[in-house]
Design a protein around this motif. Structure first.
Motif, PDB file in Angstrom:
ATOM      1  N   VAL A   1     -50.665  12.438 -35.526  1.00 50.48           N
ATOM      2  CA  VAL A   1     -50.465  11.510 -34.204  1.00 50.48           C
ATOM      3  C   VAL A   1     -51.778  10.944 -33.877  1.00 50.48           C
ATOM      4  CG1 VAL A   1     -49.527  11.340 -32.071  1.00 50.48           C
ATOM      5  CG2 VAL A   1     -48.522  12.850 -33.935  1.00 50.48           C
ATOM      6  N   TRP A   2     -51.827   9.590 -33.845  1.00 51.00           N
ATOM      7  CA  TRP A   2     -53.240   9.258 -33.429  1.00 51.00           C
ATOM      8  C   TRP A   2     -53.179   8.931 -31.804  1.00 51.00           C
ATOM      9  CZ3 TRP A   2     -56.644   8.319 -36.948  1.00 51.00           C
ATOM     10  CH2 TRP A   2     -56.317   8.332 -38.403  1.00 51.00           C
ATOM     11  N   PRO A   3     -54.349   9.195 -31.400  1.00 44.71           N
ATOM     12  CA  PRO A   3     -54.310   9.079 -29.819  1.00 44.71           C
ATOM     13  C   PRO A   3     -54.037   7.756 -29.400  1.00 44.71           C
ATOM     14  CG  PRO A   3     -56.495  10.125 -30.848  1.00 44.71           C
ATOM     15  CD  PRO A   3     -55.499   9.503 -32.070  1.00 44.71           C
ATOM     16  N   ALA A   4     -53.849   7.707 -28.061  1.00 41.00           N
ATOM     17  CA  ALA A   4     -53.251   6.505 -27.620  1.00 41.00           C
ATOM     18  C   ALA A   4     -54.421   5.392 -27.527  1.00 41.00           C
ATOM     19  CB  ALA A   4     -52.379   6.531 -26.203  1.00 41.00           C
ATOM     20  N   ALA A   5     -55.605   5.782 -26.919  1.00 44.70           N
ATOM     21  CA  ALA A   5     -56.730   4.969 -27.057  1.00 44.70           C
ATOM     22  C   ALA A   5     -57.132   4.233 -28.132  1.00 44.70           C
ATOM     23  CB  ALA A   5     -57.874   5.964 -26.604  1.00 44.70           C
ATOM     24  N   LEU A   9     -56.815   0.296 -28.626  1.00 45.67           N
ATOM     25  CA  LEU A   9     -58.247  -0.479 -29.164  1.00 45.67           C
ATOM     26  C   LEU A   9     -58.155  -1.380 -30.451  1.00 45.67           C
ATOM     27  CD1 LEU A   9     -61.097   2.306 -28.936  1.00 45.67           C
ATOM     28  CD2 LEU A   9     -60.956  -0.044 -27.562  1.00 45.67           C
ATOM     29  N   LEU A  10     -56.878  -0.725 -31.300  1.00 44.22           N
ATOM     30  CA  LEU A  10     -56.628  -1.762 -32.230  1.00 44.22           C
ATOM     31  C   LEU A  10     -55.922  -3.010 -31.831  1.00 44.22           C
ATOM     32  CD1 LEU A  10     -55.651   0.779 -35.174  1.00 44.22           C
ATOM     33  CD2 LEU A  10     -57.394  -0.916 -35.313  1.00 44.22           C
ATOM     34  N   SER A  11     -54.915  -2.866 -30.966  1.00 36.18           N
ATOM     35  CA  SER A  11     -53.989  -3.718 -30.459  1.00 36.18           C
ATOM     36  C   SER A  11     -54.762  -5.041 -29.872  1.00 36.18           C
ATOM     37  CB  SER A  11     -52.800  -3.361 -29.808  1.00 36.18           C
ATOM     38  OG  SER A  11     -53.397  -2.765 -28.467  1.00 36.18           O
ATOM     39  N   LEU A  12     -55.942  -4.520 -29.028  1.00 37.42           N
ATOM     40  CA  LEU A  12     -56.547  -5.520 -28.370  1.00 37.42           C
ATOM     41  C   LEU A  12     -57.568  -6.293 -29.321  1.00 37.42           C
ATOM     42  CD1 LEU A  12     -57.767  -3.113 -25.450  1.00 37.42           C
ATOM     43  CD2 LEU A  12     -56.009  -5.067 -25.414  1.00 37.42           C
ATOM     44  N   ARG A  13     -58.118  -5.825 -30.297  1.00 39.81           N
ATOM     45  CA  ARG A  13     -58.754  -6.653 -31.274  1.00 39.81           C
ATOM     46  C   ARG A  13     -58.696  -6.374 -32.627  1.00 39.81           C
ATOM     47  NH1 ARG A  13     -62.181 -10.248 -28.704  1.00 39.81           N
ATOM     48  NH2 ARG A  13     -63.586  -9.126 -27.332  1.00 39.81           N
ATOM     49  N   ARG A  14     -57.343  -6.579 -33.129  1.00 41.05           N
ATOM     50  CA  ARG A  14     -56.891  -6.619 -34.207  1.00 41.05           C
ATOM     51  C   ARG A  14     -57.552  -7.326 -35.282  1.00 41.05           C
ATOM     52  NH1 ARG A  14     -53.977  -2.628 -37.001  1.00 41.05           N
ATOM     53  NH2 ARG A  14     -52.612  -2.334 -35.047  1.00 41.05           N
ATOM     54  N   LEU A  20     -63.852  -5.701 -40.072  1.00 36.53           N
ATOM     55  CA  LEU A  20     -64.576  -4.409 -40.326  1.00 36.53           C
ATOM     56  C   LEU A  20     -63.986  -3.599 -41.541  1.00 36.53           C
ATOM     57  CD1 LEU A  20     -66.862  -2.502 -39.840  1.00 36.53           C
ATOM     58  CD2 LEU A  20     -65.511  -1.559 -37.984  1.00 36.53           C
ATOM     59  N   VAL A  21     -62.611  -3.610 -41.472  1.00 32.89           N
ATOM     60  CA  VAL A  21     -62.246  -2.796 -42.818  1.00 32.89           C
ATOM     61  C   VAL A  21     -62.282  -3.653 -43.932  1.00 32.89           C
ATOM     62  CG1 VAL A  21     -59.974  -2.412 -43.736  1.00 32.89           C
ATOM     63  CG2 VAL A  21     -60.392  -1.780 -41.425  1.00 32.89           C
ATOM     64  N   LEU A  55     -58.008   5.011 -38.223  1.00 33.27           N
ATOM     65  CA  LEU A  55     -56.476   4.232 -38.316  1.00 33.27           C
ATOM     66  C   LEU A  55     -56.531   2.948 -38.841  1.00 33.27           C
ATOM     67  CD1 LEU A  55     -53.791   4.398 -37.197  1.00 33.27           C
ATOM     68  CD2 LEU A  55     -54.678   3.906 -34.825  1.00 33.27           C
ATOM     69  N   ALA A  56     -57.471   2.327 -38.509  1.00 27.82           N
ATOM     70  CA  ALA A  56     -57.494   0.657 -39.064  1.00 27.82           C
ATOM     71  C   ALA A  56     -57.633   0.780 -40.653  1.00 27.82           C
ATOM     72  CB  ALA A  56     -58.518   0.050 -38.544  1.00 27.82           C
ATOM     73  N   LEU A  57     -58.250   1.744 -41.196  1.00 31.46           N
ATOM     74  CA  LEU A  57     -58.320   1.824 -42.690  1.00 31.46           C
ATOM     75  C   LEU A  57     -57.048   2.412 -43.209  1.00 31.46           C
ATOM     76  CD1 LEU A  57     -61.763   3.583 -42.808  1.00 31.46           C
ATOM     77  CD2 LEU A  57     -61.345   1.195 -43.874  1.00 31.46           C
ATOM     78  N   ALA A  58     -56.450   3.491 -42.534  1.00 31.78           N
ATOM     79  CA  ALA A  58     -55.135   4.193 -42.886  1.00 31.78           C
ATOM     80  C   ALA A  58     -54.024   3.003 -42.926  1.00 31.78           C
ATOM     81  CB  ALA A  58     -54.777   5.425 -42.158  1.00 31.78           C
ATOM     82  N   GLU A  59     -53.971   2.253 -41.860  1.00 32.55           N
ATOM     83  CA  GLU A  59     -53.134   1.057 -41.889  1.00 32.55           C
ATOM     84  C   GLU A  59     -53.142   0.017 -43.157  1.00 32.55           C
ATOM     85  OE1 GLU A  59     -53.155  -0.649 -38.056  1.00 32.55           O
ATOM     86  OE2 GLU A  59     -51.880   0.886 -37.125  1.00 32.55           O
ATOM     87  N   GLN A  60     -54.346   0.049 -43.565  1.00 30.70           N
ATOM     88  CA  GLN A  60     -54.361  -0.894 -44.975  1.00 30.70           C
ATOM     89  C   GLN A  60     -54.418  -0.174 -46.200  1.00 30.70           C
ATOM     90  OE1 GLN A  60     -57.114  -3.948 -44.655  1.00 30.70           O
ATOM     91  NE2 GLN A  60     -56.810  -4.386 -42.396  1.00 30.70           N
ATOM     92  N   GLY A  61     -54.141   1.213 -46.201  1.00 28.70           N
ATOM     93  CA  GLY A  61     -54.061   2.027 -47.466  1.00 28.70           C
ATOM     94  C   GLY A  61     -55.322   2.632 -47.978  1.00 28.70           C
ATOM     95  N   VAL A  62     -56.429   2.607 -47.054  1.00 29.05           N
ATOM     96  CA  VAL A  62     -57.617   3.209 -47.290  1.00 29.05           C
ATOM     97  C   VAL A  62     -57.518   4.589 -46.965  1.00 29.05           C
ATOM     98  CG1 VAL A  62     -60.017   3.183 -47.241  1.00 29.05           C
ATOM     99  CG2 VAL A  62     -58.751   0.867 -47.268  1.00 29.05           C
TER     100      VAL A  62
END
Length: 75
Positions: A1-5, A9-14, A20-21, A55-62
């Motif tokens: 489970v990822w922290p809400a923060a 952060l991801l949603s504000l500056r996707r 970066l990824v 989290l950003a990396l994981a969402e892209q399969g890294v």
């Protein structure tokens, strides 16, 4: 489970996180395997930054591993 923060952060500056990824993926293709995030002082957000990046990396399969430590107060 990822922290809400991290999710916030991801949603504000996707687009910024995606850029970066992409840069990190290019580094992986060039053989780079380690990224260090070293804060100047406690409480500067390095852990939150690391988790959000993971989290950003994981969402892209890294796959990513995080080693988080406190140099001033190791336990």
């Amino acid at each position: 489970v990822w922290p809400a923060a991290c999710r916030q952060l991801l949603s504000l500056r996707r687009a910024t996180w995606n850029d970066l990824v992409d840069q990190l993926r290019r580094g992986l293709n060039e053989g780079r395997r380690v990224l260090a995030i070293a804060p100047a002082r406690r409480g500067s957000g390095a852990t939150t930054l690391s988790l959000t990046l993971a989290l950003a990396l994981a969402e892209q399969g890294v796959r990513a591993a995080i080693v988080d430590g406190d140099w001033d107060d190791p336990q």
